[in-house]
Design an enzyme around this catalytic site. Structure first.
Site, mmCIF file in Angstrom:
data_model
loop_
_atom_site.group_PDB
_atom_site.id
_atom_site.type_symbol
_atom_site.label_atom_id
_atom_site.label_comp_id
_atom_site.label_asym_id
_atom_site.label_seq_id
_atom_site.Cartn_x
_atom_site.Cartn_y
_atom_site.Cartn_z
ATOM 1 N N TRP A 151 34.042 36.901 -63.604
ATOM 2 C CA TRP A 151 32.970 37.813 -64.026
ATOM 3 C C TRP A 151 32.486 37.595 -65.444
ATOM 4 C CZ3 TRP A 151 35.467 39.892 -68.088
ATOM 5 C CH2 TRP A 151 36.845 40.079 -67.987
ATOM 6 N N ASN A 152 33.147 36.742 -66.217
ATOM 7 C CA ASN A 152 32.822 36.798 -67.644
ATOM 8 C C ASN A 152 31.522 36.097 -68.047
ATOM 9 O OD1 ASN A 152 34.459 34.585 -66.960
ATOM 10 N ND2 ASN A 152 34.872 34.170 -69.091
ATOM 11 N N LYS A 170 31.093 32.085 -53.880
ATOM 12 C CA LYS A 170 31.641 33.451 -53.808
ATOM 13 C C LYS A 170 31.784 33.918 -55.251
ATOM 14 C CE LYS A 170 34.833 35.981 -53.942
ATOM 15 N NZ LYS A 170 34.809 37.047 -54.964
ATOM 16 N N GLY A 193 38.940 31.142 -62.636
ATOM 17 C CA GLY A 193 39.497 32.497 -62.574
ATOM 18 C C GLY A 193 40.905 32.513 -63.113
ATOM 19 N N GLY A 194 41.683 33.480 -62.655
ATOM 20 C CA GLY A 194 43.039 33.667 -63.181
ATOM 21 C C GLY A 194 44.080 32.884 -62.383
ATOM 22 N N GLU A 240 39.721 25.870 -63.177
ATOM 23 C CA GLU A 240 39.453 26.224 -64.573
ATOM 24 C C GLU A 240 40.071 27.597 -64.793
ATOM 25 O OE1 GLU A 240 37.946 24.497 -66.886
ATOM 26 O OE2 GLU A 240 37.182 22.861 -65.671
ATOM 27 N N LEU A 241 41.217 27.615 -65.448
ATOM 28 C CA LEU A 241 41.929 28.890 -65.576
ATOM 29 C C LEU A 241 41.881 29.383 -67.034
ATOM 30 C CD1 LEU A 241 44.878 27.929 -63.207
ATOM 31 C CD2 LEU A 241 42.634 28.846 -62.632
ATOM 32 N N CYS A 253 37.374 32.194 -71.546
ATOM 33 C CA CYS A 253 38.567 31.400 -71.243
ATOM 34 C C CYS A 253 39.030 30.638 -72.465
ATOM 35 C CB CYS A 253 38.277 30.449 -70.104
ATOM 36 S SG CYS A 253 36.832 29.438 -70.388
ATOM 37 N N GLU A 270 47.673 35.450 -71.939
ATOM 38 C CA GLU A 270 46.231 35.644 -72.075
ATOM 39 C C GLU A 270 45.902 37.127 -71.895
ATOM 40 O OE1 GLU A 270 43.569 34.387 -68.888
ATOM 41 O OE2 GLU A 270 42.263 33.487 -70.389
HETATM 42 P P1 NAD Z 1 40.299 36.390 -60.810
HETATM 43 O O1 NAD Z 1 41.259 35.292 -60.563
HETATM 44 O O2 NAD Z 1 40.741 37.780 -60.596
HETATM 45 O O3 NAD Z 1 38.990 36.204 -59.927
HETATM 46 C C1 NAD Z 1 38.239 35.006 -59.956
HETATM 47 C C2 NAD Z 1 37.551 34.826 -58.629
HETATM 48 O O4 NAD Z 1 38.553 34.546 -57.650
HETATM 49 C C3 NAD Z 1 36.806 36.060 -58.124
HETATM 50 O O5 NAD Z 1 35.601 35.644 -57.507
HETATM 51 C C4 NAD Z 1 37.764 36.642 -57.097
HETATM 52 O O6 NAD Z 1 37.146 37.407 -56.107
HETATM 53 C C5 NAD Z 1 38.353 35.368 -56.519
HETATM 54 N N1 NAD Z 1 39.644 35.534 -55.849
HETATM 55 C C6 NAD Z 1 40.604 36.450 -56.075
HETATM 56 N N2 NAD Z 1 41.653 36.265 -55.230
HETATM 57 C C7 NAD Z 1 41.331 35.200 -54.458
HETATM 58 C C8 NAD Z 1 41.992 34.524 -53.387
HETATM 59 N N3 NAD Z 1 43.186 34.905 -52.955
HETATM 60 N N4 NAD Z 1 41.372 33.470 -52.824
HETATM 61 C C9 NAD Z 1 40.175 33.053 -53.266
HETATM 62 N N5 NAD Z 1 39.482 33.678 -54.241
HETATM 63 C C10 NAD Z 1 40.066 34.738 -54.842
HETATM 64 O O7 NAD Z 1 39.777 36.172 -62.302
HETATM 65 P P2 NAD Z 1 38.790 37.113 -63.122
HETATM 66 O O8 NAD Z 1 39.578 38.301 -63.556
HETATM 67 O O9 NAD Z 1 37.521 37.310 -62.379
HETATM 68 O O10 NAD Z 1 38.451 36.186 -64.369
HETATM 69 C C11 NAD Z 1 39.247 36.110 -65.482
HETATM 70 C C12 NAD Z 1 40.043 34.817 -65.493
HETATM 71 O O11 NAD Z 1 39.174 33.695 -65.386
HETATM 72 C C13 NAD Z 1 40.770 34.633 -66.798
HETATM 73 O O12 NAD Z 1 42.073 34.163 -66.586
HETATM 74 C C14 NAD Z 1 39.954 33.577 -67.506
HETATM 75 O O13 NAD Z 1 40.638 32.862 -68.488
HETATM 76 C C15 NAD Z 1 39.500 32.737 -66.377
HETATM 77 N N6 NAD Z 1 38.329 31.944 -66.772
HETATM 78 C C16 NAD Z 1 38.452 30.586 -66.949
HETATM 79 C C17 NAD Z 1 37.366 29.829 -67.364
HETATM 80 C C18 NAD Z 1 37.458 28.337 -67.591
HETATM 81 O O14 NAD Z 1 36.429 27.675 -67.586
HETATM 82 N N7 NAD Z 1 38.636 27.775 -67.800
HETATM 83 C C19 NAD Z 1 36.146 30.446 -67.577
HETATM 84 C C20 NAD Z 1 36.063 31.821 -67.400
HETATM 85 C C21 NAD Z 1 37.157 32.547 -66.976
#
Ligand code: NAD
Length: 506
Positions: free
Chosen positions: A166-167, A190, A243-244, A265-266, A299, A398
């Site tokens: 979401w960021n 998605k 994501g995370g 990309e975490l 991130c 983090e």
């Molecule tokens: P999140 O992992 O909760 O969600 C990310 C995405 O994954 C969402 O679309 C979510 O619906 C989906 N998701 C959740 N569970 C899933 C599953 N079991 N299978 C498939 N998809 C699933 O992360 P968040 O809270 O939305 O974002 C924050 C995280 O993203 C932080 O850790 C941040 O550091 C990371 N991030 C990384 C970068 C990068 O480029 N390295 C950039 C931005 C954010």
């Protein structure tokens, strides 16, 4: 209470804007006919409703993308023609920046002026990849066999699944969408359940640009079931996930089942290392941009400031002087410098980390609470914690919020050791006027991106990505094309002689 998005009235109390799924070039209701609200972080109120995608919807979208990959006009287009479409999409984004920026700001709470800046730059990514479209070539191999002509070509993979957080919804989608399309793949996106609106608005531009149906599809909804079904779908050949770590582990297991390719990309716990010979005013701006820009929800947030002991007090004084003047407020106001956190869960997480930091013996030098004048939205003060070492959870995990840990060091070796003392390896900042030291430290620091005397610089030409808990694979730059293509080796026998008997060894 009413809010306006360029000519569109959004009366939250009565009639929320409703978004459907985008599958095979059509806006369709979700199979379960359910929708969920999306909230404005500046007010905490719902402002639109988004379709709750089901496993059935995901399957439809993947089937559409698979069909488009094999049988649509997209499949028979030349790379140059595909590049033109990607370029056109960039132009359309450029024409709609103000509107898209307002959607991003209302949906994720980031400053309108930051979103404007980010989105003004977004078309450059599409132009960059569009230019690469007809330069994706293989090699003729100087093969060590007589009469053989052997060459490689690069081919698209098929259906790509993009999962985004979401960021920075549109920027992070673009890092996947632009190279995936340029390379000739089709895609199912998605987006985060917290921030789907801006992507759905962007998809209207995909339609307008003239991409054939099924090339770009969007299934909104939650990780379970939408994200999970998508990443486990047997027709998906590549998953690009941002994501995370916890969600990423599910995705790794899902893709392992089908041997789909994967880039992750975490998160990060990135250090900003300030040496005693640095320009301290610049370094302080770098620290602030790194951790308080986007309210720390980045991130690459520089969440650890490692300060040489000789300049420690000076830097802290300068930091507090500037952050005490940060104007926290409505992200849609042009004079706000820091907005809210994107979700109540994120605010709670930040508050819990602050309590934990205090319990662990950290000392708050500034902030540590919600601003008194902003109790409705999900705001939090810029916060600085002082630590003597890096053993606490606050200095290791983090947070994804405006919380900076400051830690002193005495020499270069200790700075490097502290910088690398984390399971993450995404980004690092180095502040020094000594070129040789900058090179030495850049080489030793474990990170996919190192910024020297700058922080958070991005470009379509520059790859980003990390290792360890920060994931693997790279986005951005020419390298990204390799993430969305595979090599094919073709052997052609030019000989006029008959094939030898395979059982007679030569
Ligand atoms: P999140 O992992 O909760 O969600 C990310 C995405 O994954 C969402 O679309 C979510 O619906 C989906 N998701 C959740 N569970 C899933 C599953 N079991 N299978 C498939 N998809 C699933 O992360 P968040 O809270 O939305 O974002 C924050 C995280 O993203 C932080 O850790 C941040 O550091 C990371 N991030 C990384 C970068 C990068 O480029 N390295 C950039 C931005 C954010």
């Amino acid at each position: 209470m009413e809010q306006t998005v360029k000519g569109m009235s959004l009366d939250r109390s009565t009639d929320l804007k409703k978004y459907n799924l985008y599958i095979n070039g059509e806006w369709v209701e979700p199979a379960g006919h359910e929708y969920f609200p999306s909230y404005n972080p500046a007010t905490g109120e719902a402002w639109c409703e988004v379709a709750k995608g089901t496993a059935e919807d995901v399957d439809k979208a993947v089937q559409a993308a698979h069909h488009a990959f094999l049988h649509s006009d997209w499949a028979s287009m030349t790379f140059t023609e595909r590049g033109r479409l990607v370029y056109r999409l960039g132009e359309l984004i450029a024409e709609n920046i103000e509107e898209l920026a307002r959607y991003e700001s209302i949906d994720n709470g980031k400053l309108i002026r930051e979103m404007r800046g980010q989105l003004r730059y977004l078309p450059e990514f599409f132009y960059y990849y569009a230019g690469l479209a007809d330069k994706i070539h293989g090699h003729t191999l100087p093969i060590d066999k007589q009469d053989m002509f052997t060459f490689t070509s690069r081919e698209p993979l098929g259906v790509v699944a993009a999962i985004t957080p979401w960021n920075s919804p549109l920027y992070l989608t673009t890092l996947k969408l632009a190279p995936a399309l340029t390379a000739g793949n089709t895609i199912v996106i998605k987006p985060s359940e917290m921030t789907s609106a801006s992507l759905l608005e962007l998809v209207k531009l995909v339609e307008k640009a003239g991409f054939p149906p099924g090339v770009v599809n969007v299934v909104t909804g939650f990780g379970m079931p939408a994200g999970n079904t998508l990443t486990a779908h047997p027709l998906v050949r590549k998953v690009a996930f941002t994501g995370g770590a916890e969600s990423a582990r599910h995705v790794v297991r899902n893709t392992a089942e089908n041997f789909a390719q994967l880039s992750l990309e975490l998160g990060g716990k990135s250090p900003n290392i300030i040496f005693e010979d640095a320009d301290l005013d610049n370094a302080v701006m770098g620290i602030i941009a790194g951790i308080f820009g986007a309210s720390g929800q980045s991130c690459v947030a520089g969440s650890r400031a490692l300060l040489h002991a000789d300049i420690y007090d000076q830097v802290i004084e300068k930091l507090i002087d500037r952050i005490s003047r940060i104007r926290i407020g409505d992200p849609l106001h042009d004079d706000s410098e820091m907005g809210p956190l994107a979700t109540p869960a994120q605010l709670k997480r930040v508050e819990e980390f602050v309590s934990l930091g205090l319990a662990e013996g950290g000392k708050i030098l500034y902030g540590g609470k919600r601003p008194e004048h902003l109790q409705n939205g999900w705001y939090f003060e810029p916060t600085i914690f002082e630590y003597a070492d890096q053993t606490s959870r606050l200095t290791q995990e983090e947070i994804f919020g405006p919380v900076l840990s400051v830690i002193p060091f005495r020499d270069e070796a200790e700075a490097i050791a502290l910088a690398n003392d984390t399971e993450y390896a995404l980004a690092a900042g180095i502040w020094t006027s000594n070129v040789a030291k900058a090179h030495r430290v850049a080489k030793e620091v474990r990170a996919g991106i190192v910024w020297v005397n700058t922080y958070r610089s991005i470009s379509p030409m520059a790859p980003i990505g990390g290792s360890g808990l920060s994931g693997y694979g790279r986005e951005g730059g020419c390298e990204a094309i390799y993430e969305y293509t595979q090599s094919k080796t073709v052997w052609i026998n030019l000989s006029q002689e008959s094939m030898p008997d395979p059982f007679i060894m030569r």
